[in-house]
Each structure stands twice: as structure tokens, then as C-alpha cells.
Design an enzyme around this catalytic site. Structure first.
Site, mmCIF file in Angstrom:
data_model
loop_
_atom_site.group_PDB
_atom_site.id
_atom_site.type_symbol
_atom_site.label_atom_id
_atom_site.label_comp_id
_atom_site.label_asym_id
_atom_site.label_seq_id
_atom_site.Cartn_x
_atom_site.Cartn_y
_atom_site.Cartn_z
ATOM 1 C CE1 TYR A 112 -8.705 2.284 -8.971
ATOM 2 C CE2 TYR A 112 -6.649 2.535 -10.220
ATOM 3 C CZ TYR A 112 -7.482 1.852 -9.553
ATOM 4 O OH TYR A 112 -7.187 0.529 -9.441
ATOM 5 N N PRO A 160 4.586 -5.228 -0.803
ATOM 6 C CG PRO A 160 6.853 -4.492 -0.989
ATOM 7 C CD PRO A 160 5.907 -5.620 -0.299
ATOM 8 N N GLY A 161 3.662 -3.551 -3.748
ATOM 9 C CA GLY A 161 3.554 -4.032 -5.270
ATOM 10 C C GLY A 161 4.026 -2.625 -5.881
ATOM 11 N NE ARG A 162 -0.199 2.138 -6.043
ATOM 12 C CZ ARG A 162 -1.124 2.304 -6.976
ATOM 13 N NH1 ARG A 162 -1.119 3.085 -8.082
ATOM 14 N NH2 ARG A 162 -2.433 1.815 -6.439
ATOM 15 N N GLY A 204 0.671 -1.176 -0.098
ATOM 16 C CA GLY A 204 -0.052 -0.064 -0.128
ATOM 17 C C GLY A 204 0.685 1.285 0.019
ATOM 18 C CE1 TYR A 264 -2.315 -3.270 -8.398
ATOM 19 C CE2 TYR A 264 -0.844 -1.638 -7.802
ATOM 20 C CZ TYR A 264 -1.501 -2.707 -7.492
ATOM 21 O OH TYR A 264 -1.454 -3.342 -6.280
ATOM 22 C CB CYS A 291 -15.941 3.845 -29.226
ATOM 23 S SG CYS A 291 -15.135 3.823 -30.624
ATOM 24 C CD GLU A 292 -16.556 3.209 -23.081
ATOM 25 O OE1 GLU A 292 -17.073 3.997 -22.372
ATOM 26 O OE2 GLU A 292 -17.094 2.022 -23.211
#
Ligand SMILES: *Cc1c(COP(=O)(O)O)cnc(C)c1O
Length: 418
Positions: free
Chosen positions: A316, A274-276, A239, A370, A342-343
Site C-alpha cells: 500500500y 475493530p481489528g487494526r 475500519g 496486518y 529480490c524485488e
């Protein structure tokens, strides 16, 4: 700090010009720096000094098997949330015993496979899961090592989608239910309690909520000791935030020092997930400007990457820095960087001051976490390649999908059914 820097006006990944990567494998593509990845892992690892510890890298942040193999070689453990991630870690040479299996909805076949290969710990999130794990372990005639993921009910300042430690979130076991559940677990024949832990959210910018969670769960450790429930580890989750723009996240060293200072159970192995903070800065997404389109309201730069390649801005409203691969800094204007999907929500950055021409290459920074893992084939767009740079060498660690890959698992109706 990372290893994506300008030499003259050209952006380099370590010692390789980004333009030469695109010349070889095309645009868009993800580019990772091995030196950055390794440095970040070591910063975490070294901060624990002599305290028994294990850094279980959170695979969902970036699960390319080349990335995992580099971390495995450095001695990382892994935090997984599915069998798919388990298979990746095994392919990459990760040791099963150094894996912790997290996640709120582990399926029977996933648990069976994890038990068969000898995963080091099952981080349980509900009483039903405890029963399921015990049943499967009994059937397989093994003792499954378990830990409870406690929800410490700590409020954190982050995007609501990535806050996980509040009592209204789906994650973890409610604090007051943890001890009763451990008492239940102790009576079961085929599980062994080895730890307790928490993970309160992602992209956190302050140490305080981590320390509050640590202290709260520390009280549970005391209670376990009083009742003779022997724990061998305490898992403090992942985190820790990174800088995407002007944030000032605590350094891993400061954060871990603050934890060690409060640690009242030094005999416990500390696990961290930890990842990020390990991979985010180790990656960029390179994209080419296809069209410059000016309306009376806005300037749009339509690029060849889109929300299906990098979802964070759309999902996000996340800010990621966008810089030119060749810095010509002549005519700065304000641009929305948008993709071909197309968004209306398909953008990579809004209101960016950039000097742009069609065919220019741009780099979206801090895209190692991510990024690729959240990518999809939406709009039938093939997934893009991933390239790893190691000093002056570059390796294609995932090739670009082809159009036939897109329909590989589809079937036309049999003859006569149309
Ligand atoms: C996602 C996750 C992590 C990693 O979070 P980061 O913010 O990337 O460090 C760690 N543990 C669990 C249980 C997770 O779900």
C-alpha cells in the site's frame, strides 16, 4: 498511546529492553505489548457504556492464538473470515456464539464446520450464499442465524485496496437489494434473520462516512420493523484508523459516542468489528541492519526483515515509523530501509533520517495489525517469531520457522520419475 518507550537511550517493550528479546530469540521478530492490547480493547468496550454491545475483534488483523486468548478472556467476540480463523478462535477459548462469520466467499466445508460448532451469526454477502447457508443448515437440521452485510455505497478516503463500501467493490449486498433479500430469507426454513450490518473500509480517518453508513443502514432497520422483520443486532463493522505518522484518527470513544448519539434503535445490540485499532499499536517489528550501502543517488540500509515479513509498505506504499532500538543520535543521514528480497518494491521505509551503523537494531512501529498475518515465505524465508511482553515477562508465542518447515509439505518425485 502504547507501551514501547525509551528508558535512557534504550527502547523498551513495557518493562523489557527490546535488546534482551533479540538476544533470546534473534532478529527479525515481532514484539507485542499485552498492556497496550488490553487497553485498546477496553477503550472500545467501555465507550459503549450501558448500550448492549459486543466487540468482535477482526481476527485477520492479528490471529496469533495467544493474542486471541487475551482478548477472549476480556470478553471479546470475534469476526472471522475463514475456517482457519475459526479454528484459531476455538483453540484460543473464544465462544462460538460470540463469533460472526464474514467474507464474500465462504466455502461449503467452512460453513458446515461453523454451523456444527454454533457460530453466532453468518454475515451474508449474496443471494447465492443465502441459499447455500439455508441448504447446509437444512442438511444439518439446524437453524442458522444470519445477518446481511449491506454495501451502503459510501465513499471513504483510504487506500483503494481497503475501501470496501462502494458499489463497485465486491463486498456486501447492494443497498436496494437488501430488503428484497430479507423478504426471501424470511420464507426460508433453516435460517433466522438476527441482524444487519456493514463494513465500509479500513484505516478510515473521519467519523463522517461511518455516520453516513450508520444512518443509511438505520433506514433499512426502520423498513425491517415496518415489515415485521425482527432484528436483534446492528453490526457497524470495523475500519477505524490508527496513527502511523501524523494522521489524526478519531478516538474510539469519540467515534462510538457519535454513533450512540444517532442511535434510533437502542433495543438493538450493537456489534463492532475493530481489528487494526485494537492491535496495530500493540506491536513492533524488530530488525537488524546488515549492510549500509551508499550509491551516488541513495543511501540504503539493508536489514534482515523484508516485505515477506511486513507487506504493508510494499503493498500500500504505507508509511510506518522506524526508530532505533538504541538511540545514539550522532550522525543523521537519509536512508532507504530495504530488505533482502529480490524485488525493487521490497522496502520498509524510504528517505528516513536515521543515525545508523551496521548491526544496529531498528523497530518498525505500529506493526501489530496486518503485519505477521500478511507475512509469507516468499524467497523461501522462514516466518519470524512473535514475542508477547507482559510487564517484565516475555513469552515466545510463535517460534521462528526452520528451514525444514519450509519444505514440510513438499514431495520429491518418486524414484524413477526423474
Ligand atoms: C477487515 C475487516 C474488519 C476489520 O477492519 P479494521 O480496519 O482492521 O478495523 C472488520 N470487518 C470486516 C468484515 C472486515 O473484512
Amino acid at each position: 498511546m502504547d507501551h514501547f518507550n525509551y528508558r535512557g537511550n534504550a527502547l523498551y517493550a513495557e518493562d523489557v529492553p527490546v535488546t534482551s528479546i533479540v538476544a533470546k530469540w534473534g532478529s527479525p521478530c515481532y514484539v507485542y505489548s499485552r498492556a497496550t492490547l488490553e487497553r485498546h480493547f477496553k477503550v472500545f468496550d467501555e465507550a459503549f457504556a450501558n448500550q448492549p454491545h459486543r466487540i468482535c475483534y477482526a481476527v485477520k488483523a492479528n490471529s496469533n492464538i495467544a493474542i486471541l486468548s487475551i482478548l477472549a478472556k476480556l470478553g471479546a467476540g470475534f469476526d472471522i473470515v475463514s475456517q482457519g480463523e475459526l479454528e484459531r478462535v476455538l483453540l484460543a477459548g473464544g465462544k462460538p456464539n460470540d463469533i460472526v462469520f464474514s467474507g464474500v466467499g465462504k466455502l461449503v466445508p467452512e460453513l458446515e464446520r461453523a454451523m456444527e460448532v454454533g457460530v453466532g451469526c453468518f454475515n451474508l454477502e449474496s443471494p447465492s450464499e443465502l441459499m447455500r447457508v439455508n441448504d447446509i443448515a437444512k442438511r444439518l437440521n439446524i437453524i442458522a442465524p444470519i445477518s446481511l452485510r449491506v454495501n451502503p455505497d459510501i465513499n471513504v478516503e483510504t487506500h483503494p485496496y481497503i475501501a470496501t463500501g462502494l458499489k463497485e467493490n465486491k463486498f456486501g449486498i447492494e443497498y436496494d437489494q437488501a430488503l428484497p433479500l430479507l423478504r426471501e430469507a424470511r420464507k426460508l426454513s433453516n435460517v433466522k434473520i438476527v441482524g444487519i450490518g456493514y463494513h465500509i473500509g479500513s484505516q478510515l480517518m473521519q467519523i463522517q462516512p461511518f455516520l453516513e453508513a450508520f444512518d443509511r443502514v438505520g433506514k433499512l432497520v426502520d423498513q425491517c420493523q415496518e415489515e415485521g422483520i425482527v432484528l436483534t443486532h446492528l453490526d457497524i463493522g470495523g475500519g477505524l484508523g490508527v496513527r502511523y505518522r501524523d494522521e489524526n484518527p478519531p478516538s474510539p470513544a469519540d467515534y462510538i459516542a457519535a454513533i450512540l448519539k444517532r442511535l434510533r434503535h437502542p433495543q438493538l445490540e450493537l456489534i463492532m468489528e475493530p481489528g487494526r485499532a485494537i492491535v496495530a499499536n500493540a506491536g513492533i517489528l524488530v530488525t537488524r541492519v546488515e549492510y549500509l550501502k551508499k550509491t551516488s543517488h541513495k543511501n540504503f540500509a539493508v536489514v534482515d526483515a523484508a516485505m515477506n515479513d511486513l507487506l504493508r509498505p510494499s503493498l500500500y506504499q504505507a508509511y510506518q515509523e522506524i526508530i532505533p532500538v538504541i538511540n545514539q543520535s550522532t550522525d543523521y543521514q537519509t536512508w532507504d530501509i530495504v530488505g533482502p528480497v529480490c524485488e525493487t518494491g521490497d522496502f520498509l521505509g524510504k528517505d528516513r533520517s536515521l543515525s545508523l551503523k551496521e548491526q544496529d537494531l531498528l523497530a518498525i512501529r505500529t506493526a501489530g495489525a496486518y503485519g505477521f498475518t500478511m507475512s509469507s515465505n516468499y524467497n523461501s524465508r522462514p516466518k519470524i517469531p512473535e514475542v508477547l511482553v507482559d510487564q517484565d515477562q516475555m513469552f515466545l508465542i510463535r517460534k521462528r520457522e526452520t528451514y525444514s518447515d519450509l519444505t514440510l509439505h513438499e514431495n520429491l518425485l518418486p524414484q524413477g520419475e526423474l
